[in-house]
Enzyme design. Structure first.
Site, short mmCIF file in Angstrom:
data_model
loop_
_atom_site.label_atom_id
_atom_site.label_comp_id
_atom_site.label_asym_id
_atom_site.label_seq_id
_atom_site.Cartn_x
_atom_site.Cartn_y
_atom_site.Cartn_z
N GLU A 41 -15.16 -47.06 9.94
CA GLU A 41 -15.52 -45.95 9.06
C GLU A 41 -17.01 -45.71 9.25
O GLU A 41 -17.84 -46.51 8.83
CB GLU A 41 -15.22 -46.31 7.60
N ARG A 45 -24.33 -41.46 6.12
CA ARG A 45 -25.55 -41.85 5.42
C ARG A 45 -26.79 -41.63 6.28
O ARG A 45 -27.91 -41.83 5.80
CB ARG A 45 -25.47 -43.32 4.99
N THR A 69 -18.40 -41.76 3.36
CA THR A 69 -19.42 -41.10 2.53
C THR A 69 -19.40 -39.59 2.78
O THR A 69 -20.44 -38.93 2.93
CB THR A 69 -20.84 -41.67 2.81
N LYS A 129 -9.14 -45.28 -2.16
CA LYS A 129 -10.20 -46.27 -2.02
C LYS A 129 -10.58 -46.75 -3.42
O LYS A 129 -10.69 -45.95 -4.34
CB LYS A 129 -11.40 -45.63 -1.34
#
Length: 320
Positions: A41, A45, A69, A129
């Site tokens: 993943e 960021r 994210t 998640k």
């Protein structure tokens, strides 16, 4: 279960990576794949996320690539264009969920409570998640949430480490866990990708939990009990009869008839035969299809490797 999610579940651990330097993308992905975790993943960021995913997708097409994210529709577009097969968001943003569904890409939205889960269910999502896992109560909290939502599965991320990964994965409502302990940012910054590969291999070994269970010795109906008694005398243990053999304690099985293997068999237990078979197949090993056994949910519980080593056939079974 979605086909991509099924593959992720068989791997078990999803490394969550942040790319600060684009030149780190390829060697990091290589270390993860060679270490036994062909999935990642890549988080948005940093500004390098899209390019990093493009490089990984090109160099390692076997890797199941996800984007993490994800906060905007543009990031969804960038992730898809870069080759991502799934999207992960820290929270549940209805607009992002709708957009992912319109693009036909799997999304695992972050959920922290019952209201989040009900929002996910309203979109037809049954795997979410759980983030941040440990600060929110970890496995105990997941089990509490899973009780009323019987069709919901979880991918916990945040605080999952080598010392608790097996506890999480032992719960059948957890499909996989996100983790970062094998990809320490300092190791990436120092270019220590061999160390990352080593830590990844150790993470996989911990997750699989491969342990010697017993050795089976081929014998005949007239000799098996006598051999078992001799072994029991040596090991100072009792013998017990089964329908096809005699056990000397728990570590030696003497077969009444010749089974697989010229001399017998060796049994190893693992935490998940499904994940162990996936791991060994990725390394080039093959399993005898006719020996595979499954539980009521379709999970693999038992399998023999093809061939033998030193005259012994080798099989895996789930730990009790």
């Amino acid at each position: 279960m979605d086909a991509i999610l099924e593959k992720i579940s068989r791997i078990g651990i999803v490394p969550v990576i942040k790319i600060d330097r684009i030149e780190d993308a390829e060697p990091l992905a290589k270390a993860l794949c060679e270490g036994g975790l062909p999935v990642a993943e890549v988080t948005f960021r940093t500004e390098h996320a899209k390019k990093a995913m493009q490089i990984i997708n090109e160099k390692f097409p076997e890797m199941i690539l996800g984007a993490g994210t994800v906060l905007t529709a543009k990031q969804v577009d960038d992730a898809i264009e870069a080759g991502a097969k799934f999207i992960v968001s820290p929270g549940l943003n209805p607009e992002i969920v709708r957009y992912c569904q319109s693009k036909n890409i799997m999304i695992l939205p972050g959920c922290a409570n019952a209201s989040d889960i009900e929002a996910a269910l309203s979109f037809g999502l049954t795997t979410v998640k759980f983030f941040p896992a440990e600060p929110l109560g970890g496995l105990k909290m997941i089990k509490a949430l899973a009780a009323p939502y019987v069709n919901v599965n979880f991918m916990p991320t945040g605080g999952v480490k080598e010392n608790n990964i097996c506890d999480y994965l032992a719960y059948d409502r957890i499909v996989a866990c996100g983790g970062t302990w094998m990809i320490d940012s300092k190791l990436i910054a120092n270019g220590e990708f061999d160390k990352i590969k080593e830590l990844t291999q150790q993470a996989v070994k911990t997750m699989l939990g491969l342990k010697l269970d017993h050795v089976g010795i081929n014998a005949t109906p007239s000799t098996s009990e006598g051999i078992a008694k001799e072994m029991a005398g040596l090991l100072q243990c009792d013998i017990r009869a089964t329908s096809k053999s005699f056990f000397a304690g728990d570590t030696v099985e003497v077969m009444n008839e010749n089974g697989r293997g010229t001399h017998g068999h060796i049994c190893y237990t693992v935490n998940s035969v499904d994940r162990a078979v996936r791991y060994f197949e990725a390394r080039g090993y093959k399993f005898a299809e006719e020996t595979k056994q499954f539980d009521a949910k379709g999970h693999l519980t038992f399998a023999y490797f093809e061939g033998e080593i030193g005259g012994f056939a080798i099989h895996l079974k789930n730990a009790a």
